[in-house]
Design a protein around this motif. Structure first.
Motif, PDB file in Angstrom:
ATOM      1  N   ASN A  10       0.826  -1.188   0.000  1.00 16.41           N
ATOM      2  CA  ASN A  10       0.000   0.000   0.000  1.00 16.41           C
ATOM      3  C   ASN A  10       0.874   1.257   0.000  1.00 16.41           C
ATOM      4  O   ASN A  10       1.881   1.327   0.696  1.00 16.41           O
ATOM      5  CB  ASN A  10      -0.907  -0.016   1.236  1.00 16.41           C
ATOM      6  CG  ASN A  10      -1.988   1.020   1.171  1.00 16.41           C
ATOM      7  OD1 ASN A  10      -2.294   1.543   0.111  1.00 16.41           O
ATOM      8  ND2 ASN A  10      -2.573   1.310   2.307  1.00 16.41           N
ATOM      9  N   ASN A  75      -2.891   4.756   9.579  1.00 18.25           N
ATOM     10  CA  ASN A  75      -2.747   4.993   8.146  1.00 18.25           C
ATOM     11  C   ASN A  75      -1.284   5.250   7.775  1.00 18.25           C
ATOM     12  O   ASN A  75      -0.800   4.777   6.747  1.00 18.25           O
ATOM     13  CB  ASN A  75      -3.609   6.184   7.729  1.00 18.25           C
ATOM     14  CG  ASN A  75      -3.727   6.315   6.237  1.00 18.25           C
ATOM     15  OD1 ASN A  75      -3.269   5.473   5.487  1.00 18.25           O
ATOM     16  ND2 ASN A  75      -4.348   7.386   5.810  1.00 18.25           N
ATOM     17  N   ASP A  78       0.657   1.968   8.080  1.00 21.45           N
ATOM     18  CA  ASP A  78       0.324   1.081   6.963  1.00 21.45           C
ATOM     19  C   ASP A  78       1.209   1.364   5.753  1.00 21.45           C
ATOM     20  O   ASP A  78       1.589   0.445   5.027  1.00 21.45           O
ATOM     21  CB  ASP A  78      -1.156   1.250   6.594  1.00 21.45           C
ATOM     22  CG  ASP A  78      -1.587   0.323   5.477  1.00 21.45           C
ATOM     23  OD1 ASP A  78      -0.929  -0.710   5.259  1.00 21.45           O
ATOM     24  OD2 ASP A  78      -2.596   0.631   4.817  1.00 21.45           O
ATOM     25  N   GLU A  86      -2.856  -5.358   4.302  1.00 22.34           N
ATOM     26  CA  GLU A  86      -3.665  -4.153   4.188  1.00 22.34           C
ATOM     27  C   GLU A  86      -5.082  -4.365   4.707  1.00 22.34           C
ATOM     28  O   GLU A  86      -5.692  -3.445   5.242  1.00 22.34           O
ATOM     29  CB  GLU A  86      -3.718  -3.661   2.730  1.00 22.34           C
ATOM     30  CG  GLU A  86      -2.568  -2.766   2.332  1.00 22.34           C
ATOM     31  CD  GLU A  86      -1.273  -3.526   2.140  1.00 22.34           C
ATOM     32  OE1 GLU A  86      -1.334  -4.721   1.806  1.00 22.34           O
ATOM     33  OE2 GLU A  86      -0.214  -2.932   2.335  1.00 22.34           O
ATOM     34  N   THR A  87      -5.605  -5.582   4.543  1.00 21.96           N
ATOM     35  CA  THR A  87      -6.973  -5.833   5.007  1.00 21.96           C
ATOM     36  C   THR A  87      -7.069  -5.711   6.529  1.00 21.96           C
ATOM     37  O   THR A  87      -8.075  -5.221   7.045  1.00 21.96           O
ATOM     38  CB  THR A  87      -7.463  -7.224   4.565  1.00 21.96           C
ATOM     39  OG1 THR A  87      -6.536  -8.211   5.009  1.00 21.96           O
ATOM     40  CG2 THR A  87      -7.602  -7.294   3.055  1.00 21.96           C
ATOM     41  N   LYS A  90      -7.123  -1.964   7.274  1.00 23.14           N
ATOM     42  CA  LYS A  90      -8.429  -1.389   6.949  1.00 23.14           C
ATOM     43  C   LYS A  90      -9.460  -1.766   8.001  1.00 23.14           C
ATOM     44  O   LYS A  90     -10.279  -0.944   8.403  1.00 23.14           O
ATOM     45  CB  LYS A  90      -8.878  -1.837   5.563  1.00 23.14           C
ATOM     46  CG  LYS A  90      -8.130  -1.166   4.446  1.00 23.14           C
ATOM     47  CD  LYS A  90      -8.622  -1.621   3.092  1.00 23.14           C
ATOM     48  CE  LYS A  90      -7.763  -0.996   2.000  1.00 23.14           C
ATOM     49  NZ  LYS A  90      -8.167  -1.444   0.672  1.00 23.14           N
ATOM     50  N   SER A  93      -8.792   0.223  11.109  1.00 21.82           N
ATOM     51  CA  SER A  93      -9.225   1.604  10.910  1.00 21.82           C
ATOM     52  C   SER A  93     -10.744   1.729  11.031  1.00 21.82           C
ATOM     53  O   SER A  93     -11.248   2.689  11.625  1.00 21.82           O
ATOM     54  CB  SER A  93      -8.758   2.104   9.546  1.00 21.82           C
ATOM     55  OG  SER A  93      -9.159   3.432   9.352  1.00 21.82           O
ATOM     56  N   ARG A  94     -11.480   0.779  10.478  1.00 24.60           N
ATOM     57  CA  ARG A  94     -12.948   0.805  10.605  1.00 24.60           C
ATOM     58  C   ARG A  94     -13.378   0.658  12.061  1.00 24.60           C
ATOM     59  O   ARG A  94     -14.298   1.333  12.518  1.00 24.60           O
ATOM     60  CB  ARG A  94     -13.568  -0.312   9.769  1.00 24.60           C
ATOM     61  CG  ARG A  94     -13.543  -0.030   8.304  1.00 24.60           C
ATOM     62  CD  ARG A  94     -14.291  -1.116   7.534  1.00 24.60           C
ATOM     63  NE  ARG A  94     -14.016  -0.970   6.114  1.00 24.60           N
ATOM     64  CZ  ARG A  94     -13.522  -1.913   5.343  1.00 24.60           C
ATOM     65  NH1 ARG A  94     -13.241  -3.096   5.833  1.00 24.60           N
ATOM     66  NH2 ARG A  94     -13.302  -1.697   4.078  1.00 24.60           N
TER      67      ARG A  94
END
Length: 122
Positions: A10, A75, A78, A86-87, A90, A93-94
């Motif tokens: 990423n 972020n 990452d 990366e998943t 993410k 982060s959610r």
């Protein structure tokens, strides 16, 4: 992923990384100043006076600020992590965003309840 697919890590643009670090420092400063002054005034729009977080609502709001800072820094981390995960970033982060929003709503409801006049029981 098959052996034929080439993994590319990423990439987060430099401007976004600088903005996230800068904004996280500002949020940490707000949290620090709020705790040292025992209140945080969030201004309102128009005729609204805004909302003042004190006491327990301040602690909840300060926790939301800290979770927001961690989310911003996730972020940035990452970008520098070159592994194929990366998943997970993410998802983290959610989760952090959800926790932050819930804490802000909770702190706002606590501060709003504290600002209401007490009922007079005769």
């Amino acid at each position: 992923m098959t052996k034929l697919e080439k993994y590319t890590p990423n990439h987060v643009p430099g401007v976004e990384r600088v903005f996230n670090i800068f904004w996280s420092l500002i949020l940490l400063a707000f949290a620090y100043l709020s705790f040292t002054s025992d209140s945080f005034h969030l201004p309102g729009r128009g005729a609204s006076d805004g909302i003042i977080f004190t006491g327990y609502s301040l602690w909840v709001f300060g926790s939301a600020l800290v979770f927001g800072v961690v989310n911003l820094l996730v972020n940035v981390v990452d970008h520098y992590d070159k592994r194929n995960n990366e998943t997970q970033y993410k998802m983290l982060s959610r989760i952090l965003t959800s926790i932050t929003v819930i804490l802000v709503i909770w702190a706002t409801s606590l501060a709003y309840g504290d600002a209401q006049p007490q009922a007079v029981v005769v």
